[in-house]
Each structure stands twice: as C-alpha cells, then as structure tokens.
Design an enzyme around this catalytic site. Structure first.
Site, PDB file in Angstrom:
ATOM      1  N   PHE A   1       0.838  -1.205   0.000  1.00  0.00           N
ATOM      2  CA  PHE A   1       0.000   0.000   0.000  1.00  0.00           C
ATOM      3  C   PHE A   1       0.870   1.251   0.000  1.00  0.00           C
ATOM      4  CE2 PHE A   1      -2.610  -3.309   1.757  1.00  0.00           C
ATOM      5  CZ  PHE A   1      -3.881  -3.042   1.291  1.00  0.00           C
TER       6      PHE A   1
ATOM      7  N   GLU B   1      -7.791   3.278  -4.848  1.00  0.00           N
ATOM      8  CA  GLU B   1      -9.014   3.437  -4.053  1.00  0.00           C
ATOM      9  C   GLU B   1      -9.317   4.928  -3.966  1.00  0.00           C
ATOM     10  OE1 GLU B   1      -8.682  -0.335  -0.975  1.00  0.00           O
ATOM     11  OE2 GLU B   1      -7.777   1.545  -0.358  1.00  0.00           O
TER      12      GLU B   1
ATOM     13  N   HIS C   1      -8.841  -7.205   7.459  1.00  0.00           N
ATOM     14  CA  HIS C   1      -7.683  -6.875   8.301  1.00  0.00           C
ATOM     15  C   HIS C   1      -8.121  -6.537   9.729  1.00  0.00           C
ATOM     16  CE1 HIS C   1      -9.100  -3.218   6.408  1.00  0.00           C
ATOM     17  NE2 HIS C   1      -8.467  -2.475   7.285  1.00  0.00           N
TER      18      HIS C   1
ATOM     19  N   CYS D   1     -15.017  13.094   6.351  1.00  0.00           N
ATOM     20  CA  CYS D   1     -15.980  12.144   6.915  1.00  0.00           C
ATOM     21  C   CYS D   1     -15.743  12.035   8.427  1.00  0.00           C
ATOM     22  CB  CYS D   1     -15.813  10.779   6.275  1.00  0.00           C
ATOM     23  SG  CYS D   1     -15.802  10.832   4.463  1.00  0.00           S
TER      24      CYS D   1
ATOM     25  N   CYS E   1      -6.815  14.916   1.809  1.00  0.00           N
ATOM     26  CA  CYS E   1      -8.156  14.524   1.372  1.00  0.00           C
ATOM     27  C   CYS E   1      -9.017  15.774   1.264  1.00  0.00           C
ATOM     28  CB  CYS E   1      -8.783  13.525   2.342  1.00  0.00           C
ATOM     29  SG  CYS E   1     -10.333  12.839   1.696  1.00  0.00           S
TER      30      CYS E   1
ATOM     31  N   CYS F   1     -14.026   8.819   9.592  1.00  0.00           N
ATOM     32  CA  CYS F   1     -12.800   8.453   8.858  1.00  0.00           C
ATOM     33  C   CYS F   1     -11.828   7.681   9.760  1.00  0.00           C
ATOM     34  CB  CYS F   1     -12.136   9.731   8.356  1.00  0.00           C
ATOM     35  SG  CYS F   1     -10.576   9.433   7.511  1.00  0.00           S
ATOM     36  N   ASP F   2     -11.343   6.529   9.286  1.00  0.00           N
ATOM     37  CA  ASP F   2     -10.395   5.765  10.107  1.00  0.00           C
ATOM     38  C   ASP F   2      -8.948   5.989   9.659  1.00  0.00           C
ATOM     39  OD1 ASP F   2     -10.426   4.339   7.780  1.00  0.00           O
ATOM     40  OD2 ASP F   2     -10.988   2.418   8.652  1.00  0.00           O
ATOM     41  N   THR F   3      -8.739   6.964   8.772  1.00  0.00           N
ATOM     42  CA  THR F   3      -7.358   7.313   8.390  1.00  0.00           C
ATOM     43  C   THR F   3      -7.173   8.835   8.489  1.00  0.00           C
ATOM     44  OG1 THR F   3      -8.042   7.298   6.058  1.00  0.00           O
ATOM     45  CG2 THR F   3      -6.953   5.320   6.888  1.00  0.00           C
TER      46      THR F   3
END
Ligand code: SF4
Length: 209
Positions: A29, A104, A203, A39, A35, A42-44
């Site tokens: 990755f 993505e 994951h 959101c 970004c 958001c998990d990142t």
C-alpha cells in the site's frame, strides 16, 4: 535539470487487502496524504493532512524493500484521496516493476491513468461520483455509516452498471453498523436491486494493519 516527481505520502506498508473483492491478496500500500472530504468516521484521519514529501525513486525503493519480505504482486494507492495528486508517474513505475495497480478513490476526482483495479467509494452527504469513473470502476464500496440511507444505496446502485458489484462495508467491527448493513442488504434484495453484497474488513477481523 528536470525535477523528480514528488508526492505527499502518509505511509508505505505491506499487508493483505482487507476490503472489497480483492480481499485477502498480498498487497503493498502507498497511502497518499491529503483529502478533500472530512468524513466524521474516517479511520485514516492521520492521512488527511500532513504526510512527507517523497520522491518517486524513494517510494519505489520502499516498495522494493517491502516486496523482498512479502510476496505482493499488487500495489494499492490509497489515502486520504490519492487522485488529488499527480499519480500517473507512480502508477506507470509500479507497473514497470511488475505490479498490478489498484486505486481506491472517494469518487470526487477523475482517474487520469489506466489502472488494473479501480475501487470507488462515494461518501456522504452527496455520494458524488465523477462521470469518467462510472464505467471504469471494478467495484463500488459504501461504508455503512450513520448517514447511509436506503435511498443513498439505491442512488449509488443506479449510478453504476449493474455488472459492477456494490459492496456494503460495515464501519470497522461496530455491531450497530454490521446490523445496519444486514438490514440494508435485506431491504435492497426485497426491492430487487441487483449485485449488492456485504463484506467486512478482513484486516480488522484478523487484527492486522
Ligand atoms: S474520503 Fe476517506 S480519507 Fe477522506 S475523510 Fe472520508 S474516509 Fe477519510
């Protein structure tokens, strides 16, 4: 002297692809920083701003290093929103290295380069999708957030060809989101909306990165 391509990178790591139809495949990755959306779930978040400026040769060196220990044939550009940056040289270089390349995206930017797998994940409240992505997407992913409604599922389903799978993805391992995803799947099925499925993040099940 020509400038070497520089990208803002949050991290480069190897794991399995935990989301979508490529689930389970070893993958390197490259997480691009930045970004254009915010959101709430958001998990990142760490990747939405900041990151470090890294040259293309240095990104490739990191990818090669990871591949020595990890048998990945896929590379995935993720984020943040990777298509905010000029990713064409990176995609081409990864392909020259022998990788198949996945991107993505949240759907708000066109993808200016051919890739082997395009994942489009439209986000609330607008679930906007650039027209050029509609025919290129290999899968569409909707995170089952509090904001996701049955009407939004229908609108996104109608936006893409029937042959493009639409994945309802619970938010992490949250029980409420899994129950909601199941309810949405059943309701969509009752209404005859085609090619919708539910997939959890592998994951997170395995508790790996
Ligand atoms: S589009 Fe993705 S990276 Fe951007 S804020 Fe939303 S979840 Fe986070």
């Amino acid at each position: 002297m020509p400038r070497r391509p520089i990208l803002r990178i949050a991290e480069v790591f190897a794991s399995l692809q935990g989301e979508g139809l490529r689930q389970g495949e070893p993958t390197v990755f490259v997480r691009l920083a930045g970004c254009n959306l915010r959101c709430a779930w958001c998990d990142t978040k760490f990747a939405r701003r900041g990151g470090g400026e890294v040259s293309l040769p240095d990104i490739l060196a990191a990818v090669r290093f990871l591949r020595q220990a990890f048998p990945a044939t896929w590379a995935c550009l993720t984020g943040g929103e990777p298509l905010l940056q000029e990713t064409r040289p990176l995609v081409r270089a990864l392909r020259r290295e022998g990788f198949r390349v996945q991107v993505e995206t949240n759907g708000t930017r066109e993808c200016p380069v051919g890739v082997d797998w395009l994942t489009v994940s439209p986000k609330p409240p607008r679930f906007a999708v650039q027209p050029g992505l509609v025919g290129k997407a290999r899968e569409v992913k909707l995170v089952v957030s509090r904001e996701l409604t049955l009407a939004a599922v229908r609108a996104v389903r109608r936006r893409f060809p029937v042959s493009t799978p639409l994945i309802l993805q619970p938010h992490g391992m949250a029980a409420w989101s899994m129950k909601k995803a199941w309810r949405l799947l059943v309701e969509a099925g009752r209404r005859g909306w085609p090619n919708i499925r539910l997939m959890v993040q592998l994951h997170k099940v395995l508790k790996i990165k």
